[in-house]
Design an enzyme around this catalytic site. Structure first.
Site, PDB file in Angstrom:
ATOM      1  N   SER A  91      -0.262   5.104  -3.868  1.00 46.03           N
ATOM      2  CA  SER A  91      -0.077   5.833  -2.612  1.00 46.03           C
ATOM      3  C   SER A  91       0.477   4.877  -1.572  1.00 46.03           C
ATOM      4  CB  SER A  91      -1.415   6.400  -2.132  1.00 46.03           C
ATOM      5  OG  SER A  91      -1.327   6.879  -0.801  1.00 46.03           O
TER       6      SER A  91
ATOM      7  N   TYR B 280     -10.695   5.316   0.047  1.00 49.43           N
ATOM      8  CA  TYR B 280      -9.447   5.707  -0.613  1.00 49.43           C
ATOM      9  C   TYR B 280      -8.405   4.589  -0.501  1.00 49.43           C
ATOM     10  CZ  TYR B 280      -5.448   8.571  -2.011  1.00 49.43           C
ATOM     11  OH  TYR B 280      -4.342   9.062  -2.659  1.00 49.43           O
TER      12      TYR B 280
END
Length: 321
Positions: A195, A208
């Site tokens: 990501s 995350y």
């Protein structure tokens, strides 16, 4: 003298890298064939994993779909079978003397496995089943991912651990399961779906971001290790998309002055860009290209967190908690 010689060798390699990179802007590299190759995709039951499965199916790869949810995984498998059926028709090709002969119909090949990549025993046992029932793996797509959706001080420790294990530790286990044979054959491709939040961070999703930073660190270190071992037949691709509209970060809003220029990515576009990178052995792909530049997104996750918290409160109220 040796140091000077090595210095000039490094300079030449850097210059050559610039030349080859520039050439790719002019002449697009040819995509490699993955027909008949065994491709494992984790988190194949939805989102990007499902789209990766469909793209590899269109290229006639043998699909091995892993997901913790059996029903959604089977739904993806049925989509793959439908693509196979569309491909399952005789096609003409040039014969040895310029004539036309019929190619045998393409046989559907898709396998589904229920696997919790957050448990290493599940990963290793499922990998063994794959080797026994399907064969050796050529392509590994580490795609499975989760997000807790809580501020740090409100996030249960169990969810923090789950995020780290699924988004990062699982990559170690899947790679350890399939890399040995790749090394033996000097053939394979490992893809890390990370990501943009593994390249720069934002507020409110500490677990995350940490998990994606870890996944990228693992990927880069392994890339260097493979290069050092001179295993040039094993490729690696790092996929770092910006926010993708899969529902995982539903409610997320970036700064209003940036949002018109950087709306959430369509999942289909993200996967098509990633496939292009994978099939041309590109080491890394950031989507969109502006992600290569770090920008300010400090509070973009706050609306997502607020919405997640409100949803949880509503569920608790319904259940009389």
């Amino acid at each position: 003298m040796i140091i000077i010689a090595e210095f000039f060798v490094v300079i030449l390699k850097v210059l050559w890298a610039f030349v080859t990179a520039g050439a790719k802007w002019v002449v697009r590299p040819k995509e490699k064939s993955v027909a008949g190759q065994v491709c494992v995709i984790t988190g194949a039951g939805s989102g990007l994993g499902r789209l990766f499965a469909k793209e590899f199916a269109r290229r006639r790869a043998v699909l091995v779909l892993w997901d913790i949810n059996s029903q959604s995984n089977e739904e993806t498998a049925e989509m793959v079978r439908q693509i196979y059926r569309e491909l399952d028709s005789p096609m003409p090709k040039d014969g040895p003397v310029g004539g036309v002969e019929e190619v045998p119909p393409f046989q559907p090949q898709v396998y589904t496995y229920v696997c919790d990549v957050g448990k290493r025993e599940s990963v290793y046992s499922t990998a063994e089943k794959v080797r026994r029932e399907v064969g050796e793996v050529d392509i590994l797509i580490n795609n499975a991912g989760v997000v807790s959706g809580h501020h740090l001080l409100e996030c249960p420790d169990e969810l923090i651990e789950r995020t780290m294990v699924v988004n990062c530790h699982a990559h170690f286990w899947t790679t350890k399961a399939f890399l040995p044979k790749m090394l033996e054959l000097n053939h394979g491709h490992i893809v890390t779906v990370a990501s943009s939040l593994g390249l720069f961070s934002t507020a409110g999703v500490e677990d995350y971001c940490a998990s994606k930073f870890g996944a990228i660190g693992f990927h880069e270190s392994l890339s260097h290790e493979l290069k050092a071992s001179e295993k040039d037949g094993i490729n690696m691709t790092l996929v770092c998309p910006y926010l993708v509209d899969t529902g995982m970060f539903k409610g997320c809003r970036i700064r209003k002055e940036i949002e018109p220029f950087l709306p959430p990515l369509k999942p289909e576009f993200c996967v098509k860009q990633a496939m292009r990178a994978i099939l041309t052995d590109q080491p890394m792909i950031c989507t969109p290209r502006i992600v290569y530049m770090v920008f300010q997104v400090d509070l973009c996750m706050y609306p997502f967190l607020a919405q997640r918290k409100e949803a949880m409160n509503n569920n608790e109220a319904k259940n009389g908690i």
